[in-house]
Design an enzyme around this catalytic site. Structure first.
Site, PDB file in Angstrom:
ATOM      1  N   GLU A  34       0.827  -1.213   0.000  1.00  0.00           N
ATOM      2  CA  GLU A  34       0.000   0.000   0.000  1.00  0.00           C
ATOM      3  C   GLU A  34       0.859   1.259   0.000  1.00  0.00           C
ATOM      4  O   GLU A  34       0.525   2.244  -0.665  1.00  0.00           O
ATOM      5  CB  GLU A  34      -0.975   0.024   1.174  1.00  0.00           C
ATOM      6  CG  GLU A  34      -1.879   1.236   1.107  1.00  0.00           C
ATOM      7  CD  GLU A  34      -3.258   1.023   1.698  1.00  0.00           C
ATOM      8  OE1 GLU A  34      -4.022   2.002   1.680  1.00  0.00           O
ATOM      9  OE2 GLU A  34      -3.571  -0.079   2.159  1.00  0.00           O
ATOM     10  N   THR A  35       1.974   1.228   0.714  1.00  0.00           N
ATOM     11  CA  THR A  35       2.883   2.375   0.707  1.00  0.00           C
ATOM     12  C   THR A  35       3.380   2.649  -0.704  1.00  0.00           C
ATOM     13  O   THR A  35       3.359   3.795  -1.173  1.00  0.00           O
ATOM     14  CB  THR A  35       4.078   2.108   1.651  1.00  0.00           C
ATOM     15  OG1 THR A  35       3.592   1.975   2.985  1.00  0.00           O
ATOM     16  CG2 THR A  35       5.114   3.214   1.570  1.00  0.00           C
TER      17      THR A  35
END
Length: 139
Positions: free
Chosen positions: A62-63
């Protein structure tokens, strides 16, 4: 494709004092259509049995997708926020580093869809994730 100001150094500076920094995530490469980041497999990212925590893999995915989407939009008026993520954990890792590579599947006006492949130091696939980002007006 990516904003040229989104260099490895700029991304890593932006990540200071965030979850990414706490997990040891470090961006290592920005290409024409991909970004790459590394994350250690150690006490910060282990689950209680000494294996890479699936949540840490998802946090890396997700980062990376979030940074990639935000690097493609006009951040003065827009922001990209996570809408959906799924991941398949395919292999265990107990030590060393894993490396994620994010590439676009779909870049639309309102949504971006990313594929994130996370591999161990031997190049074996550990996790494959798909992330959908929603592009919204900055509040």
């Amino acid at each position: 494709m990516f904003n040229p100001e989104m260099t490895v150094a700029a991304i890593n500076r932006m990540s200071e004092r965030t979850l990414a920094a706490n997990l040891g995530i470090e961006f290592t490469e920005v290409g024409a259509d991909f970004m790459r980041a590394r994350m250690p497999v150690d006490s910060r990212t282990h689950q209680p049995y000494g294996l890479l925590h699936g949540g840490a893999s998802i946090a890396l995915a997700e980062t990376m997708g979030s940074v990639a989407s935000n690097a493609m939009i006009d951040q003065s008026s827009l922001t990209a926020v996570g809408l959906d993520i799924n991941g398949n954990h395919l292999r265990t890792v107990t030590e060393g580093d894993v490396t994620g590579t994010v590439r676009p599947i779909h870049i639309g006006r309102r949504t971006h869809v990313w594929e994130i492949r996370i591999e161990d130091e031997g190049g074996r696939l550990v996790n494959i994730s798909r992330l959908t980002m929603l592009i919204i007006q900055r509040p």
